[in-house]
Design an enzyme around this catalytic site. Structure first.
Site, PDB file in Angstrom:
ATOM      1  N   GLY A   1       0.848  -1.185   0.000  1.00  0.00           N
ATOM      2  CA  GLY A   1       0.000   0.000   0.000  1.00  0.00           C
ATOM      3  C   GLY A   1       0.885   1.235   0.000  1.00  0.00           C
TER       4      GLY A   1
ATOM      5  N   GLN B   1       3.280   9.835   1.321  1.00  0.00           N
ATOM      6  CA  GLN B   1       4.557   9.115   1.283  1.00  0.00           C
ATOM      7  C   GLN B   1       5.377   9.431   0.039  1.00  0.00           C
ATOM      8  OE1 GLN B   1       2.585   5.111   2.192  1.00  0.00           O
ATOM      9  NE2 GLN B   1       4.525   4.977   3.279  1.00  0.00           N
TER      10      GLN B   1
ATOM     11  N   CYS C   1       6.184  -0.226   7.322  1.00  0.00           N
ATOM     12  CA  CYS C   1       5.804   0.918   6.497  1.00  0.00           C
ATOM     13  C   CYS C   1       7.019   1.362   5.683  1.00  0.00           C
ATOM     14  CB  CYS C   1       5.326   2.056   7.399  1.00  0.00           C
ATOM     15  SG  CYS C   1       4.828   3.535   6.510  1.00  0.00           S
ATOM     16  N   LEU C   2       6.787   1.667   4.403  1.00  0.00           N
ATOM     17  CA  LEU C   2       7.894   2.097   3.548  1.00  0.00           C
ATOM     18  C   LEU C   2       8.540   3.375   4.052  1.00  0.00           C
ATOM     19  CD1 LEU C   2       6.335   1.379   0.034  1.00  0.00           C
ATOM     20  CD2 LEU C   2       8.031   0.017   1.269  1.00  0.00           C
TER      21      LEU C   2
ATOM     22  N   HIS D   1      -4.132   1.434   8.094  1.00  0.00           N
ATOM     23  CA  HIS D   1      -2.738   1.898   8.059  1.00  0.00           C
ATOM     24  C   HIS D   1      -2.573   3.000   7.011  1.00  0.00           C
ATOM     25  CE1 HIS D   1       1.779   1.130   8.036  1.00  0.00           C
ATOM     26  NE2 HIS D   1       1.592   1.861   6.958  1.00  0.00           N
ATOM     27  N   GLU D   2      -3.084   2.746   5.800  1.00  0.00           N
ATOM     28  CA  GLU D   2      -2.925   3.746   4.728  1.00  0.00           C
ATOM     29  C   GLU D   2      -3.752   4.991   5.029  1.00  0.00           C
ATOM     30  OE1 GLU D   2      -0.553   3.362   2.768  1.00  0.00           O
ATOM     31  OE2 GLU D   2      -0.224   1.255   3.244  1.00  0.00           O
TER      32      GLU D   2
ATOM     33  N   HIS E   1      -2.135   7.569   7.122  1.00  0.00           N
ATOM     34  CA  HIS E   1      -1.209   8.481   6.422  1.00  0.00           C
ATOM     35  C   HIS E   1      -1.925   9.751   5.961  1.00  0.00           C
ATOM     36  CE1 HIS E   1       2.471   6.178   6.368  1.00  0.00           C
ATOM     37  NE2 HIS E   1       1.892   5.124   5.827  1.00  0.00           N
TER      38      HIS E   1
HETATM   39 NI    NI Z   1       2.742   3.213   5.792  1.00  0.00          NI
END
Ligand code: NI
Length: 187
Positions: free
Chosen positions: A45, A50, A98-99, A140-141, A144
């Site tokens: 995701g 991000q 998470c990236l 989670h997304e 953000h």
């Molecule tokens: Ni993330």
């Protein structure tokens, strides 16, 4: 085109993102770039903050997790202007990564059932309920877009235990095999 991923500590990850309109310039290309960036960094995701944009855009492709969660096979979603609603108090704890926080994985407790309203890439409206691991990915997304990251949900003790790793990310000393953008230096 692959885009650099903004890392923990960058202020863009802490702002509440804005809805977008059909006039949003270059949306098709941006979505293609977001998918390419997500696949290249082995994410499931990616939210627009991000990649440095405070816009309410999320891309998800959960297929890589299908080995452990068969229901995720073929789950690919483009979410424009999503709104998330918690449906019940049942909670579950699972590890997340998470990236924007490379090299870290922590257990996070989240609700199991949610309702999501969103628009697709053509701005057609959708509404659906989700449970299980997909509900977790969506939360989670969605975080953000609200200026949150998953470690906001962990205990102060756990956060203390990963403090050195977090510091390395914030100060640009982490190693990563995808292109990243660090937080601006504090003056
Ligand atoms: Ni993330």
């Amino acid at each position: 085109m692959k885009l650099p991923i903004y890392l923990y500590g960058h202020p863009v990850l802490r702002k509440i993102s804005e809805d977008i309109t059909p006039e949003y310039p270059g949306l098709e290309g941006l979505l293609a770039d977001m998918y390419e960036t997500m696949y290249a960094s082995d994410g499931v995701g990616l939210a627009a903050p991000q990649i440095g944009r405070n816009d309410r855009i999320i891309v998800i492709d959960a297929s890589p997790l299908a080995e452990n969660y068969p229901e995720l096979q073929g789950v690919k979603m483009t979410l424009i202007n999503p709104r998330l609603e918690v449906l019940d108090g049942d909670k579950e704890t699972r590890a997340e990564g998470c990236l924007s926080l490379p090299g870290i994985a922590e257990n996070v407790t989240r609700v199991e059932h949610i309702r999501l309203r969103w628009q697709d890439e053509k701005f057609a409206p959708h509404e659906a309920e989700f449970s299980g691991f997909l509900a977790r990915i969506l939360q989670h997304e969605y975080d953000h877009l609200e200026g949150k990251v998953y470690i906001d949900h962990i205990s102060a003790i756990r956060k203390q235990l990963i403090r050195a790793k977090l510091n390395n990310i914030v100060t640009g000393r982490t190693r990563c095999d995808y292109a990243v953008r660090y937080a601006p230096r504090k003056k």
